[in-house]
Write an enzyme that holds these catalytic residues in place. Structure first.
Site, PDB file in Angstrom:
ATOM      1  N   ASP A 129       3.667 -71.063 -32.527  1.00  0.00           N
ATOM      2  CA  ASP A 129       4.505 -72.251 -32.688  1.00  0.00           C
ATOM      3  C   ASP A 129       3.783 -73.347 -33.465  1.00  0.00           C
ATOM      4  OD1 ASP A 129       5.386 -70.643 -30.503  1.00  0.00           O
ATOM      5  OD2 ASP A 129       6.618 -72.300 -29.783  1.00  0.00           O
ATOM      6  N   HIS A 187       5.995 -76.229 -34.604  1.00  0.00           N
ATOM      7  CA  HIS A 187       6.842 -77.361 -34.202  1.00  0.00           C
ATOM      8  C   HIS A 187       6.669 -78.587 -35.098  1.00  0.00           C
ATOM      9  CE1 HIS A 187       8.923 -75.781 -30.750  1.00  0.00           C
ATOM     10  NE2 HIS A 187       7.797 -75.286 -30.257  1.00  0.00           N
ATOM     11  N   ASP A 201       9.464 -70.831 -34.265  1.00  0.00           N
ATOM     12  CA  ASP A 201       9.376 -72.229 -33.843  1.00  0.00           C
ATOM     13  C   ASP A 201       8.591 -73.056 -34.855  1.00  0.00           C
ATOM     14  OD1 ASP A 201      10.904 -71.639 -31.670  1.00  0.00           O
ATOM     15  OD2 ASP A 201       9.530 -72.438 -30.177  1.00  0.00           O
ATOM     16  N   ASN A 213      13.027 -69.281 -30.991  1.00  0.00           N
ATOM     17  CA  ASN A 213      14.212 -69.777 -30.293  1.00  0.00           C
ATOM     18  C   ASN A 213      14.664 -71.145 -30.815  1.00  0.00           C
ATOM     19  OD1 ASN A 213      11.745 -70.756 -28.861  1.00  0.00           O
ATOM     20  ND2 ASN A 213      13.229 -71.856 -27.616  1.00  0.00           N
ATOM     21  N   HIS A 214      13.781 -71.875 -31.497  1.00  0.00           N
ATOM     22  CA  HIS A 214      14.171 -73.178 -32.045  1.00  0.00           C
ATOM     23  C   HIS A 214      14.835 -73.074 -33.409  1.00  0.00           C
ATOM     24  CE1 HIS A 214      12.837 -76.585 -29.485  1.00  0.00           C
ATOM     25  NE2 HIS A 214      12.212 -75.597 -28.864  1.00  0.00           N
ATOM     26  N   HIS A 238       8.715 -63.562 -31.030  1.00  0.00           N
ATOM     27  CA  HIS A 238       8.492 -64.922 -30.567  1.00  0.00           C
ATOM     28  C   HIS A 238       8.434 -65.037 -29.050  1.00  0.00           C
ATOM     29  CE1 HIS A 238       8.452 -69.266 -30.574  1.00  0.00           C
ATOM     30  NE2 HIS A 238       9.437 -69.259 -29.695  1.00  0.00           N
ATOM     31  N   HIS A 240       5.808 -69.011 -28.063  1.00  0.00           N
ATOM     32  CA  HIS A 240       6.856 -69.564 -27.208  1.00  0.00           C
ATOM     33  C   HIS A 240       6.381 -70.465 -26.073  1.00  0.00           C
ATOM     34  CE1 HIS A 240      10.905 -69.805 -25.729  1.00  0.00           C
ATOM     35  NE2 HIS A 240      10.735 -68.999 -24.698  1.00  0.00           N
TER      36      HIS A 240
END
Length: 499
Positions: free
Chosen positions: A208, A210, A237, A269-270, A319, A445
């Site tokens: 991730d 982000h 992500d 998932n994002h 992920h 994740h």
């Protein structure tokens, strides 16, 4: 899977030396320069473990390097009733009080850029003086005028990286060009990419990010930018919570265009509209590119991202975790789900119509792959209330149990994530790996203080690359490096060295 680690309070390292050689050249960075220590030292505010894994023996070692940053990760305020009340990919609850600590010195919140002028004229932190040398020349002009049929070059991309680091907004024309070209490449890829890492190549797996551009650039500083032999797999992500999600995705997409068979992107998932609408990315797009359809363009491209990657036929990278989902009755929600639907073969993953899912793919095998979390044990004494609550699930309880020693077995609803995906034990992980024909599951994740975690008896490795995710020095970021073992040296060379 064996691990070892070492750390130091500070370490000198080099900046990758980016050249403007012809793109057909296999080497885009100078190995000699990359290995030469710079006179600049990294600050000690956070550390960045580098996980080195062998693609055939799955032997893992870890080393720790330190990283310059005084920024705090941007965390969108998330109420306990939200779908992802454990901090998205981070596994930490973010509430409004915690987010107060993530505001800039000028009082503006990083996730909600209420003062556009301040954001676009971002002032570097005091620690910037300790940063390594620039990635490329500062007075570079490529990247501003990529038009028509002009081929995107490495000079264009590295110049764009410089501007992104200075909080300059990339032109809408260039953005459209990069996303459109990357989307065309991603559309042609299968749901599960199968990659072979030869003896001359390495694969860097990044968890991730982000929207934290500093972490991405730091990784490139440590391991070099992507090239034919320096392969990268970004494990989802890419967006939300950080204030440079647009730039992170543009850089990843640009390198995908330059090196389509050396750079791979898994969906997280994002990368779903219901997540990006609530966790900052949509707001960031509208702020930087008002009155445009940039957000829709990004969202369309996210739906094209592959689901998983298999390395050398042995390492399954995804992920979240294992496939499968609990059946839910939306009319009765939030009553707990009751029936688990596993997959029977990897063919079910390969046949998912991923392009239809711009939102979270509820009640599909893809839901589990993007949202699930591993669990090794359950301390009944410390988590007695939760245990009693979960034990009362008559239907769900048949899928999981806890041994006398606290070992968690089976699969249960992922209640901390509002039933998205599952929580799976070591036995379920082993069965899934056998189903897909692999020996190691690499996933992201979840926020981890050390940046990574080995679980399920060495069968599961979590890699999380967004450092300082919930505040300064809150966590390290990690990457995983896979390569074939070096061939043994001839006995004669060993004898000469002994002499």
């Amino acid at each position: 899977l064996s691990t070892s680690s070492s750390s130091s309070s500070s370490r000198t390292t080099s900046s990758a030396n980016y050249s403007s050689q012809d793109q057909n050249n296999d080497e885009y960075y100078d190995d000699d320069n990359k290995a030469t220590a710079s006179s600049q030292s990294y600050a000690t505010s956070s550390s960045f473990p580098v996980i080195v894994a062998d693609a055939t023996t799955t032997t893992t070692t870890t080393t720790t390097t330190t990283k310059t940053t005084t920024k705090t990760a941007v965390a969108a305020a998330a109420s306990k009733g939200e779908r992802e009340n454990k901090g998205g990919g981070g596994g930490v609850v973010h509430d409004a009080k915690e987010c107060d600590d993530d505001k800039q010195d000028d009082g503006s919140d990083n996730n909600n850029h209420t003062n556009k002028e301040d954001y676009f004229h971002h002032q570097p932190s005091p620690a910037a003086a300790l940063a390594p040398p620039p990635l490329v020349r500062q007075n570079s002009f490529p990247g501003l005028h990529v038009k028509g049929d002009d081929k995107l070059t490495l000079d264009d991309v590295t110049a764009m990286m410089d501007r992104c680091r200075e909080y300059q907004v990339i032109s809408e024309a260039l953005l459209y060009r990069i996303i459109t070209e990357a989307k065309q490449i991603l559309e042609e890829e299968p749901n599960v990419n199968r990659i072979t890492i030869s003896s001359k190549k390495t694969m860097v797996v990044v968890g991730d990010l982000h929207g934290q551009l500093e972490d991405l650039l730091h990784i490139f500083t440590l391991k070099g930018i992507p090239s034919t032999n320096n392969m990268y797999l970004f494990n989802g992500d890419f967006v939300d919570r950080g204030d440079q999600s647009c730039e992170v995705v543009l850089i990843l997409f640009a390198f995908k265009i330059l090196f389509p068979t050396s750079v791979y992107l898994n969906r997280g998932n994002h990368e779903a509209t219901d997540m990006t609408e609530d966790h900052g990315f949509k707001a960031e797009c509208l702020e930087k590119y008002p009155n445009s359809d940039v957000y829709e363009l990004y969202s369309d491209a996210f739906a094209c991202l592959p689901i998983a990657t298999i390395l050398n036929g042995q390492v399954f990278v995804v992920h979240g975790g294992i496939a499968g989902h609990f059946e839910k009755d939306d009319a009765l929600y939030p009553i707990l789900p009751h029936r688990f639907h596993p997959i029977k073969s990897i063919k079910e993953i390969e046949e998912i119509d991923r392009f239809q899912f711009r939102e979270t793919p509820n009640q599909t095998p893809l839901e589990g792959l993007l949202w699930s979390d591993p669990r090794d044990s359950w301390d009944i004494d410390e988590e007695e209330d939760d245990y009693e609550e979960y034990s009362n699930m008559k239907e769900e309880g048949k899928y999981w149990n806890v041994d006398a020693d606290g070992t968690f077995n089976g699969i249960m609803p992922n209640i901390p994530r509002a039933d998205a995906g599952t929580v799976f034990g070591a036995d379920a992980c082993r069965d899934f790996l056998q189903l897909v024909g692999c020996h190691l599951l690499v996933r992201s994740h979840e926020y981890k203080e050390e940046g990574f975690e080995v679980s399920h008896g060495g069968k599961c490795l979590t890699v999380f690359s967004a450092s300082c995710y919930v505040g300064e020095s809150s966590n390290k970021g990690a990457i995983a490096i896979f390569s074939l073992p070096s061939p043994p040296r001839p006995p004669q060379e060993e004898e000469e060295e002994e002499e």
